[in-house]
Design an enzyme around this catalytic site. Structure first.
Site, PDB file in Angstrom:
ATOM      1  N   LYS A  54      15.943  15.698  40.626  1.00  0.00           N
ATOM      2  CA  LYS A  54      15.299  15.251  39.382  1.00  0.00           C
ATOM      3  C   LYS A  54      14.164  16.183  38.975  1.00  0.00           C
ATOM      4  O   LYS A  54      13.710  17.035  39.734  1.00  0.00           O
ATOM      5  CB  LYS A  54      14.814  13.807  39.540  1.00  0.00           C
ATOM      6  CG  LYS A  54      15.970  12.805  39.553  1.00  0.00           C
ATOM      7  CD  LYS A  54      15.493  11.367  39.606  1.00  0.00           C
ATOM      8  CE  LYS A  54      16.681  10.409  39.534  1.00  0.00           C
ATOM      9  NZ  LYS A  54      16.264   8.989  39.614  1.00  0.00           N
ATOM     10  N   ARG A  77      19.634   8.000  47.651  1.00  0.00           N
ATOM     11  CA  ARG A  77      20.735   8.328  46.732  1.00  0.00           C
ATOM     12  C   ARG A  77      20.654   9.823  46.446  1.00  0.00           C
ATOM     13  O   ARG A  77      19.671  10.297  45.875  1.00  0.00           O
ATOM     14  CB  ARG A  77      20.604   7.503  45.458  1.00  0.00           C
ATOM     15  CG  ARG A  77      21.702   7.726  44.411  1.00  0.00           C
ATOM     16  CD  ARG A  77      21.452   6.836  43.205  1.00  0.00           C
ATOM     17  NE  ARG A  77      22.474   7.010  42.183  1.00  0.00           N
ATOM     18  CZ  ARG A  77      22.427   7.926  41.222  1.00  0.00           C
ATOM     19  NH1 ARG A  77      21.396   8.771  41.154  1.00  0.00           N
ATOM     20  NH2 ARG A  77      23.392   8.014  40.328  1.00  0.00           N
TER      21      ARG A  77
END
Length: 279
Positions: A222, A256
Site C-alpha cells: 500500500k 493479508r
C-alpha cells in the site's frame, strides 16, 4: 482471543499468525491490475498462492483503491463465481472481498467461506445476507468511500475513532444473531487515512483489540509503504513484510498479503526468535 475462527467449512486455529493471500480479479488494482484478470490466470495464481502456503485466499473482483470506479453486481459475479467454483476442491478457505449484499449471498451459495467487507457490513441488507451462514466475517473500518476516501481524512483520535467504529459494527452483528467466533476485525490501513494516521494505527494496533476478536493487518504494497520507502507498488515487498511483522508483534493474528511464501518465511524466523527452536 478466540482459539478458533469459524470460517464456513473450516475452523481455523492460531498456532501461528495466518496468511491471507490476495487474489485481485480486476483490470485496475493498484498493485497488480490486469495480471490475473482473466479467469484462467486468476485460478492459476490462486493455486500458486495455495502452493506457497496461504491459509486463506481473499478474492476481490472490484478494485477498492483510492479513486476506484464502482463495478455493477453482474460484472462482479461474472468475475467471482468461476474462480470460487474452481477453488472449492482445494483445502483452503475462500474469502470474498465485497460490500454488496447480493454478491455476498451468491458467493456464499457458490461456496465462499468468508466475507471481507470494506464497509463493515453497513450497506442495507449486508448483515441479513450473512446472518444465517456459518461464514467468517471480516469487519473493516473505512472513512468515506473508495472514490473519495483519501481526499481529506480527519479524526479526533485515529485509534480511538477506528476502535469505536469496529466495536459498533461488531455489536450490530452480534445483535443480529451472528456468533462472535465468526468475526475478525481490520483497521483498514489506507482506507481514509493519511500515511501518518496509518503508522499511528500500526504502532498502536494493540489498542484496537477488544473482546476476543482476531485482528487482521492488511497493508501489503500500500501507499503507506511507498510513502516511507519511495518505491512503486511492485517493489514494496521488503516494506510490506516489515509492516506485517510489526503488526504480528503487536498482536495481529492474520496478515493479508500479495507475497505469501516470503511473508511465511519471515513469520517462521520471527517465531523462532520469539519462541526458540528445538536443538
Amino acid at each position: 482471543m478466540n482459539s478458533t475462527l469459524l470460517c464456513g467449512r473450516f475452523e481455523l486455529t492460531f498456532k501461528r499468525p495466518l496468511v491471507m493471500g490476495i487474489l485481485n480479479i480486476t483490470p485496475d488494482s493498484f498493485s497488480d491490475g490486469s495480471l490475473h484478470f482473466q479467469t484462467d490466470r486468476a485460478i492459476a495464481h490462486a493455486r500458486r498462492l495455495i502452493d506457497e502456503g496461504a491459509d486463506i485466499i481473499d478474492i476481490g473482483a472490484e478494485s477498492t483503491r483510492p479513486g476506484a470506479q464502482p463495478v455493477d453486481v453482474e460484472q462482479e459475479l461474472q468475475r467471482l463465481l468461476p474462480v470460487i467454483e474452481a477453488l472449492r476442491p482445494h483445502d483452503v478457505p475462500i474469502s470474498v472481498d465485497t460490500f454488496k449484499p447480493f454478491v455476498m449471498r451468491r458467493a456464499l451459495q457458490a461456496g465462499a467461506d468468508m466475507i471481507n467487507d470494506i464497509y463493515g457490513f453497513r450497506q442495507p441488507g449486508a448483515i441479513e445476507a450473512v446472518t444465517d451462514s456459518n461464514c467468517g466475517l471480516c469487519v473493516m473500518h473505512m472513512q468515506g468511500e473508495p472514490r473519495t476516501m483519501q481526499s481529506a481524512p480527519r479524526y479526533d483520535d485515529v485509534v480511538a475513532d477506528v476502535r469505536a467504529f469496529l466495536v459498533e459494527r461488531v455489536e450490530a452483528l452480534l445483535t443480529a444473531g451472528v456468533s462472535a467466533s465468526r468475526v475478525v476485525i481490520d483497521p483498514g490501513f489506507g482506507f481514509g487515512k493519511t500515511a501518518a494516521q496509518n503508522y499511528t494505527l500500526l504502532r498502536r494496533v494493540a489498542e484496537l483489540q477488544f473482546g476476543d476478536y482476531p485482528l487482521v493487518v492488511a497493508l501489503s504494497r500500500k501507499s503507506m509503504i511507498g510513502h516511507v520507502t519511495g518505491r512503486e507498488a511492485r517493489d514494496r515487498l521488503g516494506g510490506s513484510v516489515a509492516g506485517a511483522l510489526a503488526g504480528i508483534a503487536r498482536g495481529a493474528k492474520i496478515v493479508r498479503v500479495h507475497d505469501v511464501a516470503l511473508t511465511l518465511d519471515a513469520i517462521k524466523v520471527w517465531q523462532a526468535v520469539e519462541n526458540g527452536i528445538e536443538e
